[in-house]
Scaffold this active site. Structure first.
Site, PDB file in Angstrom:
ATOM      1  N   SER A 119       0.816  -1.206   0.000  1.00  0.00           N
ATOM      2  CA  SER A 119       0.000   0.000   0.000  1.00  0.00           C
ATOM      3  C   SER A 119       0.852   1.259   0.000  1.00  0.00           C
ATOM      4  CB  SER A 119      -0.852   0.034   1.274  1.00  0.00           C
ATOM      5  OG  SER A 119      -1.699  -1.076   1.328  1.00  0.00           O
ATOM      6  N   HIS A 140      -1.274  -2.827  -7.050  1.00  0.00           N
ATOM      7  CA  HIS A 140      -2.020  -2.510  -5.835  1.00  0.00           C
ATOM      8  C   HIS A 140      -3.520  -2.644  -6.094  1.00  0.00           C
ATOM      9  CE1 HIS A 140      -3.379   0.749  -2.802  1.00  0.00           C
ATOM     10  NE2 HIS A 140      -3.297  -0.411  -2.192  1.00  0.00           N
ATOM     11  N   GLU A 152      -3.942  -0.128  -9.092  1.00  0.00           N
ATOM     12  CA  GLU A 152      -2.907   0.897  -9.244  1.00  0.00           C
ATOM     13  C   GLU A 152      -1.599   0.178  -9.583  1.00  0.00           C
ATOM     14  OE1 GLU A 152      -2.395   2.917  -5.495  1.00  0.00           O
ATOM     15  OE2 GLU A 152      -1.620   4.717  -6.449  1.00  0.00           O
ATOM     16  N   ASN A 190      -3.323   5.711  -1.506  1.00  0.00           N
ATOM     17  CA  ASN A 190      -3.150   5.802  -0.045  1.00  0.00           C
ATOM     18  C   ASN A 190      -2.530   7.121   0.400  1.00  0.00           C
ATOM     19  OD1 ASN A 190      -4.445   3.472   0.806  1.00  0.00           O
ATOM     20  ND2 ASN A 190      -2.757   2.259  -0.008  1.00  0.00           N
TER      21      ASN A 190
HETATM   22  N1  LIG Z   1      -6.508  -4.337   3.688  1.00  0.00           N
HETATM   23  C1  LIG Z   1      -6.644  -3.551   2.643  1.00  0.00           C
HETATM   24  O1  LIG Z   1      -7.687  -2.894   2.474  1.00  0.00           O
HETATM   25  C2  LIG Z   1      -5.543  -3.456   1.628  1.00  0.00           C
HETATM   26  C3  LIG Z   1      -5.804  -2.861   0.385  1.00  0.00           C
HETATM   27  C4  LIG Z   1      -4.780  -2.802  -0.569  1.00  0.00           C
HETATM   28  C5  LIG Z   1      -3.534  -3.309  -0.262  1.00  0.00           C
HETATM   29  N2  LIG Z   1      -3.300  -3.873   0.960  1.00  0.00           N
HETATM   30  C6  LIG Z   1      -1.970  -4.437   1.218  1.00  0.00           C
HETATM   31  O2  LIG Z   1      -2.031  -5.841   0.992  1.00  0.00           O
HETATM   32  C7  LIG Z   1      -1.102  -6.501   1.866  1.00  0.00           C
HETATM   33  C8  LIG Z   1      -1.843  -7.539   2.677  1.00  0.00           C
HETATM   34  O3  LIG Z   1      -2.876  -6.928   3.422  1.00  0.00           O
HETATM   35  P1  LIG Z   1      -4.140  -7.747   3.985  1.00  0.00           P
HETATM   36  O4  LIG Z   1      -5.145  -6.740   4.376  1.00  0.00           O
HETATM   37  O5  LIG Z   1      -4.486  -8.849   3.053  1.00  0.00           O
HETATM   38  O6  LIG Z   1      -3.486  -8.380   5.308  1.00  0.00           O
HETATM   39  P2  LIG Z   1      -3.982  -9.671   6.119  1.00  0.00           P
HETATM   40  O7  LIG Z   1      -3.450  -9.514   7.489  1.00  0.00           O
HETATM   41  O8  LIG Z   1      -5.449  -9.899   5.905  1.00  0.00           O
HETATM   42  O9  LIG Z   1      -3.225 -10.883   5.375  1.00  0.00           O
HETATM   43  C9  LIG Z   1      -1.830 -11.061   5.348  1.00  0.00           C
HETATM   44  C10 LIG Z   1      -1.551 -12.546   5.197  1.00  0.00           C
HETATM   45  O10 LIG Z   1      -0.154 -12.730   4.970  1.00  0.00           O
HETATM   46  C11 LIG Z   1       0.251 -13.877   5.714  1.00  0.00           C
HETATM   47  N3  LIG Z   1       1.698 -13.840   5.931  1.00  0.00           N
HETATM   48  C12 LIG Z   1       2.393 -13.306   6.984  1.00  0.00           C
HETATM   49  N4  LIG Z   1       3.712 -13.509   6.797  1.00  0.00           N
HETATM   50  C13 LIG Z   1       3.854 -14.191   5.624  1.00  0.00           C
HETATM   51  C14 LIG Z   1       4.973 -14.699   4.907  1.00  0.00           C
HETATM   52  N5  LIG Z   1       6.213 -14.536   5.345  1.00  0.00           N
HETATM   53  N6  LIG Z   1       4.737 -15.386   3.766  1.00  0.00           N
HETATM   54  C15 LIG Z   1       3.474 -15.557   3.306  1.00  0.00           C
HETATM   55  N7  LIG Z   1       2.385 -15.091   3.943  1.00  0.00           N
HETATM   56  C16 LIG Z   1       2.568 -14.401   5.072  1.00  0.00           C
HETATM   57  C17 LIG Z   1      -0.578 -13.818   6.995  1.00  0.00           C
HETATM   58  O11 LIG Z   1      -0.606 -15.083   7.614  1.00  0.00           O
HETATM   59  C18 LIG Z   1      -1.928 -13.356   6.439  1.00  0.00           C
HETATM   60  O12 LIG Z   1      -2.741 -14.459   6.074  1.00  0.00           O
HETATM   61  C19 LIG Z   1      -0.442  -5.399   2.695  1.00  0.00           C
HETATM   62  O13 LIG Z   1       0.751  -5.015   2.070  1.00  0.00           O
HETATM   63  C20 LIG Z   1      -1.463  -4.269   2.636  1.00  0.00           C
HETATM   64  O14 LIG Z   1      -0.888  -3.008   2.829  1.00  0.00           O
HETATM   65  C21 LIG Z   1      -4.286  -3.981   1.913  1.00  0.00           C
END
Ligand SMILES: NC(=O)c1ccc[n+]([C@@H]2O[C@H](COP(=O)([O-])OP(=O)(O)OC[C@H]3O[C@@H](n4cnc5c(N)ncnc54)[C@H](O)[C@@H]3O)[C@@H](O)[C@H]2O)c1
Length: 282
Positions: A119, A140, A152, A190
């Site tokens: 993000s 993204h 994005e 963001n």
């Molecule tokens: N939540 C949102 O609205 C959103 C939107 C766009 C982008 N993002 C980005 O997407 C990414 C993930 O966010 P999310 O909301 O899905 O988080 P989340 O916490 O729902 O999921 C993250 C997952 O990654 C896993 N994980 C942790 N360490 C790991 C590793 N070493 N190898 C593989 N998997 C691993 C965790 O177990 C978890 O299942 C982040 O970079 C976040 O900034 C989030």
């Protein structure tokens, strides 16, 4: 470059959504996480989402079944060896992402593209730990991935034209629309969204209004589908804080300082919907 197989790192809310949309578009997908229970949860979220799409007649039974058949899961990065592109959606923590990309670079074939769903974190920094910076790019997706139309794309100064073209074409194949940003903290979305959410939290913290009134006011005044505090709960307060911290650190400007209330919520483990408590109870 022909893309047949997609690797997805992280089976959380974004990873599972990304796996789902590629599987629905006919790609083979391998989704990886660190524990069986996380992979199983991601898969069950995908199954529920596909069932809803089917029920609402947004997809046919055939696409529903094919999408499920297209997804395999693993705990081992080495199973991604033959993927054409790998999209990382692990938590928003730079050290974790650098570690993942170092390992990925070694585990997958030399011409594979490595994309990150980060993000806010610099694509150049992530690319710097690989031996293929020209093939590293930001992809993204927005949350919830199966519903939101925009992706994005973020190029670092080292990202090649071929990598960019390939990812842009993939976004088209998903039926989504790409916008392109340069490698600046928070990129487009963001840079705008998270400081706005941080401001809404400050208004709550300073007792300007209740959470309900802040959200209702924004929804009805700006015609937004949800208010900023409910959206923060959906994104995850840990993720909001991580992004706000990157903006603060990189721009070195007080206006990006994370609100103390956001820090407090995260310290208490109130991360939003995923922990059933954030600004609201779930
Ligand atoms: N939540 C949102 O609205 C959103 C939107 C766009 C982008 N993002 C980005 O997407 C990414 C993930 O966010 P999310 O909301 O899905 O988080 P989340 O916490 O729902 O999921 C993250 C997952 O990654 C896993 N994980 C942790 N360490 C790991 C590793 N070493 N190898 C593989 N998997 C691993 C965790 O177990 C978890 O299942 C982040 O970079 C976040 O900034 C989030």
């Amino acid at each position: 470059m022909t893309v047949n197989t997609i690797g997805v790192i992280g089976a959380g809310q974004m990873g599972s959504g990304i796996a789902q949309v590629f599987a629905m578009a006919g790609f083979k997908v391998i989704m990886q996480d660190v524990k069986d229970e996380f992979v199983a949860k991601g898969l069950s979220v995908i199954k529920n989402s596909l069932a809803k799409f089917l029920e609402k007649q947004k997809i046919s039974q055939e696409i529903h079944n094919a999408a499920l058949a297209n997804i395999k899961t693993t705990l081992n990065l080495k199973d991604m060896a033959d993927c054409d592109i790998i999209i990382e959606a692990a938590p928003e923590d730079i050290n974790l992402k650098l570690e993942v990309f170092k390992k990925l670079d070694e585990a997958v074939k030399k011409d594979a593209i490595l994309a990150t769903n980060t993000s806010s974190i610099s694509i150049a920094k992530i690319a710097g730990v690989t031996r293929r910076p020209d093939k590293v790019i930001g992809m993204h997706f927005m949350n919830p991935v199966p519903v939101m139309q925009c992706v994005e794309i973020i190029r670092s100064s080292k990202t090649s034209e071929a990598t960019y073209d390939c990812v842009k074409e993939l976004v088209k194949k998903l039926g989504k629309t790409a916008v392109t940003a340069s490698d600046s903290p928070g990129f487009i979305m963001n840079r705008i969204l998270i400081p706005m959410i941080n401001e809404a939290i400050s208004a709550l913290h300073e007792n300007v209004a209740t959470a309900e009134d802040i959200d209702t006011g924004c929804k009805l005044s700006f015609n937004w589908p949800m208010g900023p505090l409910a959206l923060a709960d959906l994104i995850g307060l840990d993720t909001c804080l991580a992004i706000q911290r990157v903006l603060y650190k990189e721009f070195k400007d007080e206006k990006y300082k994370p609100c103390a209330m956001l820090e407090e919520c995260v310290n208490k483990g109130w991360l939003g919907r995923k922990t059933k408590r954030g600004f609201y109870l779930y």
